[in-house]
Structures are given as structure tokens and as C-alpha cells.
Scaffold this active site. Structure first.
Site, PDB file in Angstrom:
ATOM      1  N   ASP A   1       0.654  -1.426  -0.312  1.00  0.00           N
ATOM      2  CA  ASP A   1      -0.494   0.381  -0.320  1.00  0.00           C
ATOM      3  C   ASP A   1       0.496   1.268  -0.205  1.00  0.00           C
ATOM      4  O   ASP A   1       1.789   0.870  -0.734  1.00  0.00           O
ATOM      5  CB  ASP A   1      -0.982   0.019   1.427  1.00  0.00           C
ATOM      6  CG  ASP A   1      -2.294   0.792   1.003  1.00  0.00           C
ATOM      7  OD1 ASP A   1      -2.911   1.119   0.527  1.00  0.00           O
ATOM      8  OD2 ASP A   1      -1.513   1.871   1.958  1.00  0.00           O
TER       9      ASP A   1
ATOM     10  N   HIS B   1      -7.454  -6.858  -0.209  1.00  0.00           N
ATOM     11  CA  HIS B   1      -6.179  -5.323  -0.764  1.00  0.00           C
ATOM     12  C   HIS B   1      -5.078  -5.701   0.857  1.00  0.00           C
ATOM     13  O   HIS B   1      -3.779  -5.351   0.557  1.00  0.00           O
ATOM     14  CB  HIS B   1      -6.215  -4.462   0.034  1.00  0.00           C
ATOM     15  CG  HIS B   1      -5.701  -3.145   0.369  1.00  0.00           C
ATOM     16  ND1 HIS B   1      -5.315  -2.409  -0.586  1.00  0.00           N
ATOM     17  CD2 HIS B   1      -5.871  -2.246   1.061  1.00  0.00           C
ATOM     18  CE1 HIS B   1      -3.768  -1.949  -0.763  1.00  0.00           C
ATOM     19  NE2 HIS B   1      -4.412  -1.513   0.993  1.00  0.00           N
TER      20      HIS B   1
END
Length: 330
Positions: free
Chosen positions: A108, A308
Site C-alpha cells: 500500500d 487488499h
């Protein structure tokens, strides 16, 4: 096991970072050091499975809570959270431990920082492994303008730009905030299809958070007791420092121009691994298409059915992919 209640505190680049360390001493092995960089809204704890795995197979590993997060320093003002500052923190971290070069692994926002390290502190980088967010070309215009034009004013990164606008929403009930963010695909819609962790395509995540759990989709990533690490960290830090990372995206884009050759970034000539996640709504795998033209040698690993938070949701597969890549190149 790493004790995530008792970090080392390292002074670096004008700030103090809590650092979690495992494995052999850096001076007592010929295996490279591995530095793990967390994303938003995360902390070093998100790498717990990787710290355990790689330390057990003999690598010296470290994971900091980066500036603005947890018990780290939280300097006032978004100007203290630029890419120059974030990369400088990591160079200072290596200096502290006497490490000349390291392998960096980022997820991320940690991956966003990771892919800039070859330009900012390239002499300290042996290789780069990024999760979910790829190395990208230099955009023709600043990314905030792109997000605003393509996804509108409600897109979460656009909403994050105004200091003080989203902090009260995110900090109102930290348990609900982390139950919202830390989700994985699952649940389905009655037809047997696995749902995204977030079904909304506009990426108006703030409004979705406020809508309540029935609107969220997916399922909780981890047992609620593990959320306590995140709740405690953000009780300490709040969200202003972490959101300042987003508030420098246009400034970082402008600063990136110093590295351009013509209109392009130079090719990263270090071993690079990209791990994508099929069910990541915010960072879909197609973002990494063409990355093989930007770095060499390049390896790609696609996580099927994964959301994610890939290093937590698919820790064994992620560990094996990173370890296989390390054994090949280092």
C-alpha cells in the site's frame, strides 16, 4: 515471536521510530537484511507473519511504525511528510543498524515509498518487492487532479486533502473504523460469488464507513482481538500524520521531476517483485500491467481471490513468493 508491545526506538532523520526486529544480528549473517514498510491505515504489526517467517529461515528483519504512526514522532505540518522525509527516515534507519544495503518490501503506501527508494536512496537498495501498488510511470499531471477528474470529489484520497475534514470521522469510533478498513473478500451475494471487501466503485470510502457495517461487503480480516493493536496505535497517533502522507501526493509528483530523463523515469535496474491481488478494488492488478518495461529484472506474482491486505490475508503464499524471489536474486 516478535513482541509487538516492546519496540526498539530509533532516532533517524529528525524523528524517532518504533522498530520491531527479529532474526540474527545484521553483522552475524551473510543473508541480506529485509525492511518491511506498512501502508495506510496500518502499522508494523501488519507484517507479523513475515517477520516470523523470514527470521526463522535466517534473515535479519525489521519493520518500523513509520513517521506519524503509532508511537513514532508526529511532526506538525504536512510539509514534514514528503517523500524526501519518508525515504530519509529509512536511510537513517539503515545507518543506525550499520546496514549498507537492504531488500525493501512494501505494501500500500509502503509500496508507494518503496518504488521511489531507487531514485531517492538507490545506493542503499538491493531490491524491491511491492504488494498491491506497483511502480508507475511519471503522470502527465498531478495525481490528485487525476483522481478528482476521474472519480470525483468524494473519492477518499481527494477527501483526505483537506486537513481536519476526515480525521473526526475516522477517529470517532476506532473499532468501527478498523472493522471497516480491515476487511477481505467474502460473504457473497447469495449466488455463490465472493464479494469485494468494498462493493462501491466510486471509492467514496468515508461515506461507506458512515453507512454502517451492513453496507460494507466482505468480511472481517482478522479476529476482533487483533484489532486492538491497531486501535491502540491510532489512539496514540490519531489520523492527521498518516493522512499527511496523502496530502503530499501532488508535491511528491512535482519533486519526482528531478529524476526524469526526458519525460520518463529511468529504468530501475535492481531485482523487483510485484505481488498483485485480484480482488483489490482500490489497487486492481491491471495497474501493474506494463511494469516489466520500468524495471529489470522483473518478477510478478498474482494472488487469486485476494483482497487488499494481501500479506495478512495470504501470508503463506506471500512469504513463499518473496522467499523464492530472494533465493533467485540474492
Amino acid at each position: 515471536m516478535v513482541d509487538f508491545t516492546n519496540p526498539e526506538f530509533v532516532e533517524t532523520n529528525g524523528v524517532t521510530l518504533p522498530v520491531y526486529r527479529a532474526g540474527p544480528d545484521f553483522s552475524e549473517t551473510d543473508k541480506p537484511a529485509i525492511v518491511f514498510l506498512h501502508g495506510f491505515p496500518e502499522i508494523a504489526y501488519s507484517w507479523r507473519a513475515q517477520l516470523e517467517y523470514f527470521s526463522e529461515v535466517g534473515y535479519p528483519v525489521i519493520a518500523p511504525d513509520q513517521r506519524g504512526y503509532g508511537r513514532s514522532s508526529k511532526p506538525q505540518g504536512k510539509e514534514n511528510y514528503t517523500m524526501k522525509h519518508l525515504s530519509g527516515d529509512l536511510a537513517g534507519l539503515l545507518d543506525h543498524y550499520g546496514i549498507e544495503k537492504a531488500i525493501f518490501v512494501g505494501h500500500d503506501w509502503g509500496a508507494i515509498v518503496l518504488w521511489q527508494l531507487p531514485f531517492y536512496i538507490g545506493e542503499r537498495v538491493m531490491g524491491c518487492a511491492g504488494l498491491n501498488v506497483p511502480l508507475m510511470r511519471h503522470f502527465p499531471i498531478d495525481p490528485i487532479t487525476i483522481f478528482r477528474e476521474r472519480l470525483g470529489e468524494q473519492m477518499y484520497i481527494v477527501r483526505f486533502q483537506e486537513e481536519g475534514a476526515c480525521e473526526p470521522i475516522l477517529e470517532k469510533d476506532l473499532r468501527e473504523t478498523f472493522k471497516f478498513f480491515l476487511r477481505k473478500p467474502g460473504g457473497g451475494n447469495g449466488g455463490g460469488k465472493t464479494s469485494f471487501a468494498f462493493e462501491v466503485e466510486s471509492l467514496d470510502l468515508i461515506s461507506l464507513l458512515q453507512a454502517g457495517e451492513d453496507a460494507w461487503g466482505g468480511e472481517l480480516l482478522m479476529p476482533e482481538k487483533e484489532l486492538e493493536y491497531y486501535i491502540e496505535a491510532y489512539t496514540e497517533s490519531g489520523f492527521t500524520g498518516p493522512l499527511h502522507w496523502y496530502r503530499n501526493m501532488a508535491e511528491n509528483w512535482e519533486a519526482q521531476k528531478q529524476f526524469l530523463v526526458g519525460r520518463q523515469l529511468p529504468k530501475v535496474e535492481k531485482p523487483c517483485l510485484m505481488i498483485t491481488a485480484e480482488m483489490d478494488r482500490a489497487c486492481p492488478p491491471n495497474l501493474a500491467d506494463g511494469m516489466e518495461d520500468l524495471c529489470e529484472p522483473y518478477t510478478r506474482h498474482d494472488l487469486k481471490g485476494c483482497g487488499h491486505w494481501s500479506q495478512q490475508e495470504r501470508s503463506e503464499e506471500v512469504n513463499e513468493a518473496i522467499h523464492s524471489w530472494i533465493r533467485e536474486y540474492f
